[in-house]
Design a protein around this motif. Structure first.
Motif, PDB file in Angstrom:
ATOM      1  N   GLY A 219     111.831  34.275 -61.016  1.00  0.00           N
ATOM      2  CA  GLY A 219     113.093  34.510 -61.798  1.00  0.00           C
ATOM      3  C   GLY A 219     114.084  33.535 -61.586  1.00  0.00           C
ATOM      4  O   GLY A 219     114.027  32.765 -60.528  1.00  0.00           O
ATOM      5  N   ILE A 220     115.488  33.723 -62.166  1.00  0.00           N
ATOM      6  CA  ILE A 220     116.354  32.795 -62.206  1.00  0.00           C
ATOM      7  C   ILE A 220     117.495  33.622 -61.476  1.00  0.00           C
ATOM      8  O   ILE A 220     117.796  34.771 -61.933  1.00  0.00           O
ATOM      9  CB  ILE A 220     116.895  32.101 -63.368  1.00  0.00           C
ATOM     10  CG1 ILE A 220     115.807  31.130 -63.731  1.00  0.00           C
ATOM     11  CG2 ILE A 220     118.280  31.335 -63.117  1.00  0.00           C
ATOM     12  CD1 ILE A 220     116.129  30.868 -65.206  1.00  0.00           C
ATOM     13  N   ASP A 221     118.231  33.296 -60.488  1.00  0.00           N
ATOM     14  CA  ASP A 221     119.383  33.964 -59.622  1.00  0.00           C
ATOM     15  C   ASP A 221     120.691  33.443 -59.958  1.00  0.00           C
ATOM     16  O   ASP A 221     121.702  34.123 -60.378  1.00  0.00           O
ATOM     17  CB  ASP A 221     119.224  34.026 -58.254  1.00  0.00           C
ATOM     18  CG  ASP A 221     117.811  34.768 -57.767  1.00  0.00           C
ATOM     19  OD1 ASP A 221     117.760  35.959 -57.753  1.00  0.00           O
ATOM     20  OD2 ASP A 221     116.950  34.070 -57.248  1.00  0.00           O
ATOM     21  N   ILE A 222     120.760  32.138 -60.190  1.00  0.00           N
ATOM     22  CA  ILE A 222     121.959  31.634 -60.505  1.00  0.00           C
ATOM     23  C   ILE A 222     121.629  30.460 -61.779  1.00  0.00           C
ATOM     24  O   ILE A 222     120.761  29.601 -61.593  1.00  0.00           O
ATOM     25  CB  ILE A 222     122.658  30.731 -59.520  1.00  0.00           C
ATOM     26  CG1 ILE A 222     122.873  31.580 -58.188  1.00  0.00           C
ATOM     27  CG2 ILE A 222     123.920  30.166 -59.873  1.00  0.00           C
ATOM     28  CD1 ILE A 222     123.405  31.010 -57.105  1.00  0.00           C
ATOM     29  N   TYR A 223     122.219  30.699 -62.836  1.00  0.00           N
ATOM     30  CA  TYR A 223     122.388  29.488 -63.905  1.00  0.00           C
ATOM     31  C   TYR A 223     123.692  28.959 -63.992  1.00  0.00           C
ATOM     32  O   TYR A 223     124.790  29.553 -64.321  1.00  0.00           O
ATOM     33  CB  TYR A 223     121.754  30.202 -65.049  1.00  0.00           C
ATOM     34  CG  TYR A 223     121.989  29.313 -66.318  1.00  0.00           C
ATOM     35  CD1 TYR A 223     121.212  27.970 -66.412  1.00  0.00           C
ATOM     36  CD2 TYR A 223     122.813  29.547 -67.613  1.00  0.00           C
ATOM     37  CE1 TYR A 223     121.399  27.055 -67.247  1.00  0.00           C
ATOM     38  CE2 TYR A 223     122.701  28.415 -68.757  1.00  0.00           C
ATOM     39  CZ  TYR A 223     122.084  27.325 -68.260  1.00  0.00           C
ATOM     40  OH  TYR A 223     122.000  26.372 -69.487  1.00  0.00           O
ATOM     41  N   PHE A 224     123.873  27.492 -63.918  1.00  0.00           N
ATOM     42  CA  PHE A 224     124.983  26.884 -63.789  1.00  0.00           C
ATOM     43  C   PHE A 224     124.752  26.211 -65.246  1.00  0.00           C
ATOM     44  O   PHE A 224     124.171  25.302 -65.468  1.00  0.00           O
ATOM     45  CB  PHE A 224     125.100  25.863 -62.724  1.00  0.00           C
ATOM     46  CG  PHE A 224     126.566  25.284 -62.483  1.00  0.00           C
ATOM     47  CD1 PHE A 224     127.489  25.779 -61.592  1.00  0.00           C
ATOM     48  CD2 PHE A 224     127.095  24.341 -63.414  1.00  0.00           C
ATOM     49  CE1 PHE A 224     128.701  25.144 -61.470  1.00  0.00           C
ATOM     50  CE2 PHE A 224     128.104  23.882 -63.375  1.00  0.00           C
ATOM     51  CZ  PHE A 224     129.143  24.397 -62.602  1.00  0.00           C
ATOM     52  N   GLU A 225     125.868  26.787 -66.178  1.00  0.00           N
ATOM     53  CA  GLU A 225     125.814  26.422 -67.515  1.00  0.00           C
ATOM     54  C   GLU A 225     126.607  25.154 -68.090  1.00  0.00           C
ATOM     55  O   GLU A 225     127.706  25.245 -68.059  1.00  0.00           O
ATOM     56  CB  GLU A 225     126.235  27.614 -68.325  1.00  0.00           C
ATOM     57  CG  GLU A 225     126.677  27.270 -70.002  1.00  0.00           C
ATOM     58  CD  GLU A 225     125.192  26.975 -70.788  1.00  0.00           C
ATOM     59  OE1 GLU A 225     124.234  26.178 -70.292  1.00  0.00           O
ATOM     60  OE2 GLU A 225     124.772  27.825 -71.558  1.00  0.00           O
ATOM     61  N   ASN A 226     125.977  24.100 -68.002  1.00  0.00           N
ATOM     62  CA  ASN A 226     126.387  22.878 -68.621  1.00  0.00           C
ATOM     63  C   ASN A 226     126.287  22.526 -70.159  1.00  0.00           C
ATOM     64  O   ASN A 226     126.846  21.583 -70.798  1.00  0.00           O
ATOM     65  CB  ASN A 226     126.082  21.630 -67.817  1.00  0.00           C
ATOM     66  CG  ASN A 226     126.645  21.708 -66.296  1.00  0.00           C
ATOM     67  OD1 ASN A 226     127.835  22.075 -66.291  1.00  0.00           O
ATOM     68  ND2 ASN A 226     125.926  21.337 -65.619  1.00  0.00           N
TER      69      ASN A 226
END
Lengths: 342, 342
Positions: A219-226
């Motif tokens: 899974g994904i813990d951090i999504y840095f949204e650009n």
């Protein structure tokens, strides 16, 4: 030395993607600096996706550029004439000079640059606003833990590449998303990402989800949204309990496009926030300016030593800034987009 | 003393709003407590909106109730027989006994209640999970500042009324949203809200926005989300810079309904998060259990002194629990919904 300068003005508001006719290239006399002001010959200016937002007449965190006004930009240059005690002729400095060959600003709005520490040009990228944005967001909101998984879009851009490197150095698994095989290769080879997904292979959020799932088995813990768009739609269902989403930009949506993900009902996302107790945090670097000194102290030496890699894409000449900017919005650049002015 | 107990089981999964046929009322022998277990005669059980989620077979923060399984609930009761050293006959305690007249659980899963501090029934509401949820969310994520404006839906419910009172006592302007003039009056008169908006007067997010705007001339700094639906859609455009949204529930959407707001594209909301640098935080009280002692220490005495007001709505008899629950989902209750079992 010529007595005239050039600037690029906003000729009209774009309808969707900007086109050449939305800009005008203009000539005017070089201004004389007033008391406290500094006149600067710009050597390099920055191009950034946020500038697309300034071209619209919509509410944002800054006022739109007026029709006929100079396009906004940060730039670096050399002092030609100073009426401010902190600057003298020949000094290097950074300021918001806009898309222009020369600028005249009050000295307190300029930041002096020491060429002995790093090339002044880095003040536009890795040691400037984009690098600082990445660092500020990750240190304030990321709560990185070794062993977690981070996903970041626009992975080879100056924000994404810094985000990924900070996360790798903190012991996270880092998956990038970028447009095209070449950029994906750069993300892995130059910036040390564990993997990078070519979003051009996928048109829907569902397809993107499948590709992300293959690379993020835990899974994904951090999504840095650009980026927004299908990448966001693919990420949301994979977010882990207590995951964090840092919303820094959404380049896929800057020109008003909608897509499958843009139409995802808020209701569906709302449920994910609740069930997984996500934190979603909007990020603008200006909220963190008081920590710019800490950033320079930590990251400056790492850029010097090469521990933090960076990459620049340099267009030649102010008259080519609109073309370079339109290319940036389409992802044609490789690394931080800069325009060499003189 | 009878040898049989009763329980309410999930007969089938609801299609939208639950109906009577989704539940079954069943009789079974009272179990004998095993080693370490405690047998309890339930006096009062709690009804909460989250139970609607347990009736569906969808991913959530807890497993669904199986078909034929006892509906989940927290409840308070009196010990009939104890095989655990910490409990003796006659003790009051709280446990997850479900929709049932009796329960048998390991002693370490029970919390002993002291009737001298507060009526044991308060362990279901103001001093139980709902009150704690409100306190945990506001203390962990609210970042309240005197002079700010807070909006909370389901304002007279046990969560909303606690949120509003905590915010008032911290010096905030507090605007509630509730269904019907009577509840709005309760929010203002009993719980001290500055104003309360009757959402039944409005069917669209746009109308709700207008009503909220009238009561929140300085915008909204904190939105404590219990409801979803048009209230959420009305709130979003009014959120201030650095505003906080705490997502605790969405009762308007629990039965799978969609509405104008549910169809708001994520893209539109995403832009607001970025521009106003909002923090959106999912809340579940179980993430905060280590602070339950701090909650009791702070809020317990205030409930005793009346400084924190609370209100209970008591249905009579386990056989009437389904009707009371269906009413709760429609907002028919006044204050914390409790079922008196014996």
């Amino acid at each position: 030395m010529t007595d005239v300068m050039h600037r690029v003005a906003l000729a009209r508001r774009p309808n969707g993607d900007p086109v050449a006719e939305d800009f005008s290239y203009e000539e005017q006399p070089i201004p004389e600096p007033k008391e406290g002001e500094v006149l600067v010959r710009v050597t390099h200016m920055s191009l950034d996706p946020y500038m697309r937002g300034r071209m619209d007449d919509a509410k944002s965190y800054a006022n739109p550029v007026p029709i006929g006004g100079t396009m906004e930009a940060g730039a670096v240059g050399v002092v030609l004439k100073s009426n401010h005690e902190k600057f003298k002729e020949g000094d290097h400095c950074f300021g918001m000079f806009g898309w222009a060959t020369h600028g005249c600003l009050p000295g307190q709005q300029l930041r002096k640059l020491d060429p002995a520490i790093a090339d002044p040009r880095t003040a536009l990228g890795v040691l400037g606003m984009p690098g600082f944005t990445a660092w500020a967001g990750m240190t304030a909101y990321g709560k990185m833990k070794a062993g977690e998984t981070l996903v970041v879009g626009a992975a080879t851009g100056p924000v994404g590449s810094m985000v990924g490197q900070l996360a790798k150095q903190a012991g996270l698994r880092v998956i990038g998303v970028a447009g095209g095989a070449e950029k994906c290769n750069i993300a892995v080879e130059k910036f040390g990402f564990d993997a990078c997904i070519d979003h051009r292979q996928f048109t829907t959020a569902k397809e993107m989800r499948g590709a992300l799932h293959d690379h993020c088995p835990d899974g994904i813990d951090i999504y840095f949204e650009n980026v927004g768009g299908p990448t966001l739609g693919g990420v949301i269902p994979l977010m882990n309990l207590h995951g964090r989403i840092i919303v820094c930009g959404m380049i896929a949506w800057y020109s008003g496009a909608t897509d499958e993900t843009g139409d995802m009902p808020l209701q569906k996302f709302w449920r994910t926030i609740l069930v997984n107790r996500l934190t979603v945090q909007g990020l603008l670097q200006t909220d963190h300016v008081s920590r710019f000194g800490a950033f320079m102290k930590e990251i400056g030496p790492k850029v010097g030593s090469g521990e933090i890699a960076h990459m620049e894409d340099i267009a030649e000449g102010l008259e080519n800034a609109p073309t370079a900017f339109m290319g940036l919005l389409k992802g044609k650049n490789r690394g931080k987009q800069i325009v060499k002015i003189s």
